[in-house]
Design a protein around this motif. Sequence first.
Motif, PDB file in Angstrom:
ATOM      1  N   ALA A  40      45.294  34.638  24.918  1.00 51.89           N
ATOM      2  CA  ALA A  40      45.482  35.801  25.792  1.00 51.89           C
ATOM      3  C   ALA A  40      46.876  36.404  25.635  1.00 51.89           C
ATOM      4  O   ALA A  40      47.208  37.385  26.306  1.00 51.89           O
ATOM      5  N   GLN A  41      47.658  35.791  24.750  1.00 55.06           N
ATOM      6  CA  GLN A  41      49.026  36.257  24.450  1.00 55.06           C
ATOM      7  C   GLN A  41      49.926  36.252  25.679  1.00 55.06           C
ATOM      8  O   GLN A  41      50.708  37.171  25.917  1.00 55.06           O
ATOM      9  N   ILE A  42      49.811  35.178  26.451  1.00 56.95           N
ATOM     10  CA  ILE A  42      50.685  34.980  27.614  1.00 56.95           C
ATOM     11  C   ILE A  42      51.773  34.003  27.212  1.00 56.95           C
ATOM     12  O   ILE A  42      51.500  32.848  26.883  1.00 56.95           O
ATOM     13  N   ALA A  43      53.005  34.455  27.207  1.00 58.38           N
ATOM     14  CA  ALA A  43      54.109  33.668  26.673  1.00 58.38           C
ATOM     15  C   ALA A  43      54.700  32.687  27.671  1.00 58.38           C
ATOM     16  O   ALA A  43      55.235  31.648  27.300  1.00 58.38           O
ATOM     17  N   ALA A  44      54.615  32.995  28.977  1.00 62.35           N
ATOM     18  CA  ALA A  44      55.244  32.142  29.993  1.00 62.35           C
ATOM     19  C   ALA A  44      54.449  32.221  31.285  1.00 62.35           C
ATOM     20  O   ALA A  44      53.757  33.221  31.544  1.00 62.35           O
ATOM     21  N   PRO A  45      54.508  31.169  32.107  1.00 62.97           N
ATOM     22  CA  PRO A  45      53.793  31.185  33.381  1.00 62.97           C
ATOM     23  C   PRO A  45      54.258  32.339  34.270  1.00 62.97           C
ATOM     24  O   PRO A  45      55.427  32.739  34.220  1.00 62.97           O
ATOM     25  N   PRO A  46      53.382  32.873  35.079  1.00 62.74           N
ATOM     26  CA  PRO A  46      53.740  33.983  35.973  1.00 62.74           C
ATOM     27  C   PRO A  46      54.705  33.535  37.069  1.00 62.74           C
ATOM     28  O   PRO A  46      54.696  32.386  37.480  1.00 62.74           O
ATOM     29  N   LYS A  47      55.489  34.483  37.527  1.00 63.39           N
ATOM     30  CA  LYS A  47      56.465  34.200  38.581  1.00 63.39           C
ATOM     31  C   LYS A  47      56.020  34.693  39.956  1.00 63.39           C
ATOM     32  O   LYS A  47      56.570  34.265  40.969  1.00 63.39           O
ATOM     33  N   THR A  48      55.049  35.595  39.976  1.00 66.21           N
ATOM     34  CA  THR A  48      54.551  36.125  41.242  1.00 66.21           C
ATOM     35  C   THR A  48      53.026  36.157  41.207  1.00 66.21           C
ATOM     36  O   THR A  48      52.412  36.055  40.140  1.00 66.21           O
ATOM     37  N   LEU A  49      52.412  36.327  42.366  1.00 66.87           N
ATOM     38  CA  LEU A  49      50.963  36.422  42.427  1.00 66.87           C
ATOM     39  C   LEU A  49      50.446  37.629  41.643  1.00 66.87           C
ATOM     40  O   LEU A  49      49.408  37.543  40.966  1.00 66.87           O
ATOM     41  N   GLU A  50      51.149  38.753  41.727  1.00 63.96           N
ATOM     42  CA  GLU A  50      50.713  39.931  40.988  1.00 63.96           C
ATOM     43  C   GLU A  50      50.716  39.667  39.489  1.00 63.96           C
ATOM     44  O   GLU A  50      49.799  40.092  38.769  1.00 63.96           O
ATOM     45  N   GLU A  51      51.727  38.966  39.009  1.00 59.92           N
ATOM     46  CA  GLU A  51      51.763  38.601  37.596  1.00 59.92           C
ATOM     47  C   GLU A  51      50.618  37.648  37.256  1.00 59.92           C
ATOM     48  O   GLU A  51      50.026  37.728  36.175  1.00 59.92           O
ATOM     49  N   PHE A  52      50.291  36.769  38.182  1.00 55.83           N
ATOM     50  CA  PHE A  52      49.202  35.826  37.966  1.00 55.83           C
ATOM     51  C   PHE A  52      47.871  36.567  37.842  1.00 55.83           C
ATOM     52  O   PHE A  52      47.054  36.277  36.955  1.00 55.83           O
ATOM     53  N   TYR A  53      47.635  37.539  38.723  1.00 57.13           N
ATOM     54  CA  TYR A  53      46.407  38.325  38.626  1.00 57.13           C
ATOM     55  C   TYR A  53      46.310  39.007  37.264  1.00 57.13           C
ATOM     56  O   TYR A  53      45.235  39.022  36.633  1.00 57.13           O
ATOM     57  N   ALA A  54      47.430  39.571  36.817  1.00 61.43           N
ATOM     58  CA  ALA A  54      47.441  40.273  35.521  1.00 61.43           C
ATOM     59  C   ALA A  54      47.160  39.308  34.376  1.00 61.43           C
ATOM     60  O   ALA A  54      46.425  39.638  33.429  1.00 61.43           O
ATOM     61  N   ASP A  55      47.729  38.110  34.461  1.00 59.56           N
ATOM     62  CA  ASP A  55      47.484  37.111  33.416  1.00 59.56           C
ATOM     63  C   ASP A  55      46.019  36.678  33.403  1.00 59.56           C
ATOM     64  O   ASP A  55      45.427  36.474  32.328  1.00 59.56           O
ATOM     65  N   LEU A  56      45.434  36.530  34.581  1.00 61.18           N
ATOM     66  CA  LEU A  56      44.031  36.135  34.651  1.00 61.18           C
ATOM     67  C   LEU A  56      43.123  37.207  34.049  1.00 61.18           C
ATOM     68  O   LEU A  56      42.090  36.891  33.436  1.00 61.18           O
ATOM     69  N   ASP A  57      43.508  38.469  34.205  1.00 64.82           N
ATOM     70  CA  ASP A  57      42.740  39.538  33.579  1.00 64.82           C
ATOM     71  C   ASP A  57      42.785  39.416  32.058  1.00 64.82           C
ATOM     72  O   ASP A  57      41.784  39.655  31.365  1.00 64.82           O
ATOM     73  N   LYS A  58      43.935  39.016  31.529  1.00 63.19           N
ATOM     74  CA  LYS A  58      44.067  38.822  30.080  1.00 63.19           C
ATOM     75  C   LYS A  58      43.229  37.622  29.622  1.00 63.19           C
ATOM     76  O   LYS A  58      42.586  37.665  28.575  1.00 63.19           O
ATOM     77  N   VAL A  59      43.263  36.557  30.422  1.00 61.60           N
ATOM     78  CA  VAL A  59      42.489  35.361  30.080  1.00 61.60           C
ATOM     79  C   VAL A  59      41.000  35.677  30.086  1.00 61.60           C
ATOM     80  O   VAL A  59      40.241  35.204  29.220  1.00 61.60           O
ATOM     81  N   LYS A  60      40.582  36.476  31.041  1.00 58.45           N
ATOM     82  CA  LYS A  60      39.169  36.845  31.158  1.00 58.45           C
ATOM     83  C   LYS A  60      38.658  37.543  29.910  1.00 58.45           C
ATOM     84  O   LYS A  60      37.472  37.416  29.543  1.00 58.45           O
ATOM     85  N   ALA A  61      39.561  38.248  29.227  1.00 53.26           N
ATOM     86  CA  ALA A  61      39.164  39.024  28.051  1.00 53.26           C
ATOM     87  C   ALA A  61      39.066  38.184  26.776  1.00 53.26           C
ATOM     88  O   ALA A  61      38.588  38.676  25.749  1.00 53.26           O
ATOM     89  N   VAL A  62      39.487  36.925  26.828  1.00 53.42           N
ATOM     90  CA  VAL A  62      39.426  36.055  25.654  1.00 53.42           C
ATOM     91  C   VAL A  62      37.964  35.692  25.378  1.00 53.42           C
ATOM     92  O   VAL A  62      37.257  35.218  26.285  1.00 53.42           O
ATOM     93  N   PRO A  63      37.487  35.902  24.157  1.00 50.99           N
ATOM     94  CA  PRO A  63      36.085  35.586  23.832  1.00 50.99           C
ATOM     95  C   PRO A  63      35.761  34.114  24.092  1.00 50.99           C
ATOM     96  O   PRO A  63      36.563  33.228  23.790  1.00 50.99           O
ATOM     97  N   GLY A  64      34.594  33.879  24.697  1.00 51.95           N
ATOM     98  CA  GLY A  64      34.144  32.514  24.931  1.00 51.95           C
ATOM     99  C   GLY A  64      34.587  31.912  26.243  1.00 51.95           C
ATOM    100  O   GLY A  64      34.167  30.795  26.592  1.00 51.95           O
ATOM    101  N   VAL A  65      35.432  32.604  26.996  1.00 50.65           N
ATOM    102  CA  VAL A  65      35.911  32.077  28.283  1.00 50.65           C
ATOM    103  C   VAL A  65      34.870  32.343  29.361  1.00 50.65           C
ATOM    104  O   VAL A  65      34.421  33.481  29.547  1.00 50.65           O
ATOM    105  N   SER A  66      34.473  31.304  30.063  1.00 51.79           N
ATOM    106  CA  SER A  66      33.489  31.469  31.131  1.00 51.79           C
ATOM    107  C   SER A  66      34.127  31.954  32.425  1.00 51.79           C
ATOM    108  O   SER A  66      33.588  32.808  33.123  1.00 51.79           O
ATOM    109  N   ASP A  67      35.289  31.371  32.763  1.00 50.02           N
ATOM    110  CA  ASP A  67      36.017  31.746  33.981  1.00 50.02           C
ATOM    111  C   ASP A  67      37.504  31.801  33.675  1.00 50.02           C
ATOM    112  O   ASP A  67      38.069  30.829  33.150  1.00 50.02           O
ATOM    113  N   ALA A  68      38.137  32.916  34.015  1.00 49.13           N
ATOM    114  CA  ALA A  68      39.595  32.973  33.883  1.00 49.13           C
ATOM    115  C   ALA A  68      40.219  31.973  34.846  1.00 49.13           C
ATOM    116  O   ALA A  68      41.163  31.260  34.519  1.00 49.13           O
ATOM    117  N   LEU A  69      39.663  31.921  36.061  1.00 48.21           N
ATOM    118  CA  LEU A  69      40.054  30.942  37.084  1.00 48.21           C
ATOM    119  C   LEU A  69      38.781  30.420  37.720  1.00 48.21           C
ATOM    120  O   LEU A  69      38.042  31.187  38.351  1.00 48.21           O
TER     121      LEU A  69
END
Length: 423
Positions: free
Chosen positions: A166-195
């Motif tokens: 998902a090209q996430i280089a570092a853990p998120p620092k805020t909840l808003e950043e976490f939501y954005a990262d989860l959206d990126k994870v969701k787009a990775v092929p083969g992923v059933s659940d981002a969270l």
Amino acid sequence: MKRQLIAAVGVAAMVVGLAACSSDGKDSGGSSSAAKNYDGKTLTVWLMDGSAPKGWEESVKADFAAAYPGAKLEVQTQKWNGIGQKVTAALSEGSVDVLEIGNTQTAGYAATGGLLDITKDKSDLGGADWAANLNESSIIDGKQYAAPWLFTNRVVTYNKDIWAKAQIAAPPKTLEEFYADLDKVKAVPGVSDALYMPGQEWYVYFGLLTSEGGKVAKKEGDKWVGGLSSPEGQKAFETYKKLQSHSVTAPKDKDEATPQQKDLFAKGDIGTIIGLGWEIPKPEELAADKIGYFALPGATADKPTSVFLGGSNLAIAQQSKNPELAKGFLKIAMSDKNEGLIASSGLIPNKVSLNSKVTGDFAKAALPASANGATTPNVPTWTNVENEPNPIKEFLTAALNGDPVAAAKKADDEIAKRLNQKQ
């Protein structure tokens, strides 16, 4: 002590695990203990299966033998299944001296007369330095009935390979950043659940509610009232809803144990879970270097979201035949030396001064949030709330599927009803 006084408590101790602490470690027993002979004395200690880390029991036994010559220390490991009734009987009969009890169950055993008041001994046990939020569950009506021992909390656990894709280089620092990262994870092929987060993960909601300054219940006058319909409770739910929206396959009417989320995460197609240390897959299921951890971020980068602090306390039975030895055992168990072993085993100590001894990626991720974590209301009837159907779980499912305000009011009524029941 009359059996009926304790019978009301027949509850199982709470699962998890981890950390505590106390004295300076220089004196592991009473100052006058070396001048006495304890031949024929036996101290019976009950610990739960899987609680004490490797090496801790051996260290405590050695210190106890040195401090109390002639005394025998008998440590018995108890199974979780049926432990509530077993503790009830043991406290009534005086067949145990020191025992491990869940932090959410301590109030129940103390209120019915099963535990020894150790308020006057707190200082000698090193209690002045115990973290206030970890020690809170040991204090009932202003009196100290136990010593905080083992604690842990949930952290975000993620699949490094998926997050890298998902090209996430570092853990998120805020909840808003976490939501954005989860959206990126969701787009990775083969992923059933981002969270993967089931609808009834009430421990996560509890932490969110605590972060908002709210409580699941509070005392108003001489009655308890639920706190889910409060502004803080509703705001916490909105955050919970945002997190849960990143789940695709997670059921809204089940908790993290139905099915066990650790088994699902081990399959390798889930990006993230929020869980405890025991929910980490075994290396043969998912390589340890493929798993990362971080505290659930907060609204701002300066403080993570609060957490539910689960764990155990050590208490002395009111009916103990060896109260002096029992207090000596607690002092040894709470010493910096032996609590340091807990911290260095990957757990969280209950003294800030021992935080530097914490080892392990999971524990280091859990440590920041533990500082502002909390536990459930310290009242004997709290166990009524957790009985199925748990009204907090029911609220979360209903709120995710419908009206959060109406669901919260219904849950608050049930919480109040259960908490205000007479023992």
